[in-house]
Design an enzyme around this catalytic site. Structure first.
Site, PDB file in Angstrom:
ATOM      1  N   ASP A 250     -11.241   2.137   9.879  1.00  0.00           N
ATOM      2  CA  ASP A 250     -11.820   1.600  11.101  1.00  0.00           C
ATOM      3  C   ASP A 250     -11.031   2.070  12.325  1.00  0.00           C
ATOM      4  OD1 ASP A 250     -13.730  -0.381  12.299  1.00  0.00           O
ATOM      5  OD2 ASP A 250     -11.872  -1.374  12.903  1.00  0.00           O
ATOM      6  N   GLU A 320      -1.067  11.263  -4.721  1.00  0.00           N
ATOM      7  CA  GLU A 320      -0.312  10.789  -5.873  1.00  0.00           C
ATOM      8  C   GLU A 320      -1.231  10.287  -6.987  1.00  0.00           C
ATOM      9  OE1 GLU A 320       2.234   7.707  -4.482  1.00  0.00           O
ATOM     10  OE2 GLU A 320       3.143   8.928  -2.901  1.00  0.00           O
TER      11      GLU A 320
END
Length: 615
Positions: A250, A320
């Site tokens: 956002d 990751e």
């Protein structure tokens, strides 16, 4: 194939545009071939949880309600869902005021409900993106409560943007910035520890001010603080560990503010775009060569270069994890070349194309913004992410039915000029089919597959959008696009939940848009979307190419392009367009006319898009 046999009259034949052989020039967009990452060509469906489906009967949608309707999304054929905020929140801004980023608000269910939703979505082959709100927190967040309890200059206050005021006694805000929701962007608190917002009561000692680009209950975080950065990286890991497939971010262009927080003479609106600063010309509504439409937020509070350091760090966090996790930017940024900086290879993966959303219903600006978008994103090796509606803008089925379909009002009141519902739906279907025929990723807003219009007759006493209240009713706000969905035409609340309650009232017209009266009905909006998504996947249009059809390259009425070996043609003019002999219509946004000759020709009426193969 969608065809309605009709013997054309002489006048119809005379006024139709001459058939074109559909020759194409150089590629505008070469395409990546096979899209290696799922998000490059995905169709992603936005779920606004409080308005999608209600599982417990309280009138507000929730996570179990969403889970109960996942088969609808699987049948529709979307690749992923984006969930608007469901975190613990006082709901001052419908959940975009987050009090706890690691918990589910009881209004929507529990963390266990989220885990079940995620598992059920993945079982259906649907990925899940969750909303992240990093620009600000709720004023009920533990950090902000600690900041109020601590004195000026404390580490607790350093997590937010607290400043001394201007004027002899600090009685003026630190600068002249205005809230996007209306009114000043600063609120003053009392001096010292255990502060509270100043009310003017006798005996109060006014102190510092805090920044809130949105509502006063949404204080902005200080992103120059390492503690803030570390906290949000841990929030990312919390949800990634649960198995989410990405994050929609956002106000992705808003976390970093210019040094010194300088005054600015312009005003901003998330919905209407940027108004010109004093002494500057307003952005031309017809898209210039860079595709700009006035949709960008500018000023010292937006699109500062420092945001890119944040997203490079987040990119490393997502890397990751297995599975091509994605970051999606809600960034109202222009020109498009500047927006493309958010999706460089080591930053985010997608950025909503609000320039496309805000382009007028006109052939030349549409061609311009499409070409400029692909060109800018190709420069950084990213897909273009198309969108026409979301929870912050008037639904495009109503927006395109306005007398001026280029207008971008922040909501529509009952006393405002009303959209033409039939015209708006016809254009919306055509616009959606054009969008879905473009290479890249596309976002759908819940209910657009049903053709839902804006609710334009909401009584003021039921409105909840803070934009309505902070502008003192000058703006209708966004409630009209957030109405609970109609699932069953003959049920109370149109089947939204088991009790018939709905947190916002639904218009009676929603009965004819309900999912159950469209499913399996040839020509319905729902079936058009289903057919389009299936054809898009089969023809690999999302990872395809784009070249303009030369015969219409400068047309004032037609947008025509070739994606792989499918021609996408939108007729925005008043007269029908005649397709070449033998053209095979794969999908059409509305009825097309076919003559009854031995070698029939197809005529595409006004405000209609077709996907076809021409021999």
């Amino acid at each position: 194939m969608t065809r309605i046999d009709s013997t054309p009259t002489a006048s119809t034949a005379a006024t139709a545009t001459a058939p074109a052989p559909f020759s194409t020039g150089a590629l505008v967009h070469a395409g990546p071939g096979e899209a290696p990452e799922w998000w490059r060509d995905a169709v992603i469906y936005q779920v606004y949880p409080r308005s999608f489906a209600d599982g417990d009967g309280d009138g507000v949608g929730d996570l179990p309600g969403i889970t109960s309707r996942l088969d609808h999304l699987a049948e529709l054929g979307v690749d992923a869902v984006w969930l608007s905020p469901f975190y613990r929140s006082p709901q001052k801004d419908a959940g975009y005021d987050v009090a706890d980023y690691r918990d589910v608000d009881p209004l929507f269910g529990t963390l266990a409900d989220f885990d079940e939703l995620l598992a059920q979505a993945h079982a259906r082959g649907i990925r899940v993106i969750v909303d992240l709100v990093p620009n600000h927190t709720s004023d009920q967040h533990a950090w902000f409560q600690a900041a109020l309890a601590a004195p000026e200059g404390s580490p607790e206050r350093a997590r937010y943007v607290f400043r001394e005021g201007e004027g002899e006694h600090g009685e003026l805000p630190p600068n002249n910035w205005q809230s996007i929701f209306g009114g000043p962007a600063w609120t003053r608190v009392t001096a010292g520890a255990n502060a509270r917002p100043v009310t003017g009561a006798e005996g109060e000692t006014p102190g510092q001010w805090y920044l809130h680009l949105f509502d006063s209950t949404q204080p902005d975080l200080a992103w120059d603080n390492p503690e803030v950065r570390e906290e949000f990286e841990q929030v990312l890991r919390f949800w990634l560990d649960k198995g989410v497939d990405g994050f929609r971010v956002d106000v992705a262009h808003g976390m970093i503010k210019a040094d010194g927080l300088p005054d600015w003479d312009g005003t901003v609106s998330m919905v209407e775009g940027t108004e010109a600063a004093d002494g500057e010309e307003e952005t031309d509504p017809g898209a210039p060569e860079d595709g700009s439409t006035g949709a960008g937020n500018s000023g010292p509070m937006f699109d500062q270069d420092g945001v890119h350091e944040i997203y490079r760090a987040w990119h490393r966090v997502l890397a990751e994890y297995d599975g091509d996790r994605a970051l999606v930017a809600e960034a109202w940024v222009e020109p498009l070349s500047r927006l493309a900086r958010y999706v460089r290879r080591d930053e985010m993966h997608q950025a909503f194309n609000f320039s496309f959303l805000t382009t007028a219903w006109s052939a030349a600006p549409l061609r311009t913004v499409i070409a400029a978008s692909l060109r800018a994103n190709d420069e950084v090796g990213a897909p273009t992410t198309w969108v026409l509606s979301n929870h912050d803008v008037v639904r495009h089925a109503s927006r395109l039915g306005l007398a001026d379909p280029g207008l971008r009002p922040n909501g529509i009141f009952a006393h405002d000029p009303q959209p033409d519902e039939e015209l708006g739906l016809r254009r919306a279907r055509a616009a959606s089919l054009l969008m879905l025929g473009l290479p890249g990723s596309s976002y759908l807003y819940q209910g657009e597959e049903l053709g839902l219009p804006e609710h334009t007759e909401l009584p003021d006493d039921v409105r909840e959008d803070p934009a309505f209240f902070r502008t003192r009713g000058a703006e209708a706000g966004r409630d009209g696009c957030r109405i609970p969905l109609p699932w069953r035409a003959d049920a109370d609340g149109f089947g939204f939940g088991p009790t018939g309650k709905t947190w916002l009232p639904q218009p009676e017209s929603y009965a004819r848009y309900a999912a159950d009266v469209q499913r399996g009905v040839e020509g319905s909006t729902y079936e058009m979307y289903r057919t389009a998504l299936a054809t898009r996947r089969a023809e690999r249009l999302g990872s395809g190419t784009l070249a303009w059809v030369e015969e219409y390259a400068d047309s004032a009425d037609v947008v025509a392009l070739r994606n792989r070996d499918v021609v996408v043609l939108t007729n925005l003019g008043a007269e029908p367009v005649v397709l070449p002999h033998g053209a095979e219509v794969l999908v059409a946004s509305g009825p097309v006319l076919t003559d009854r000759s031995a070698d029939p020709q197809v005529r595409v009426p006004s405000d209609t898009t077709v996907w076809l193969r021409a021999r």
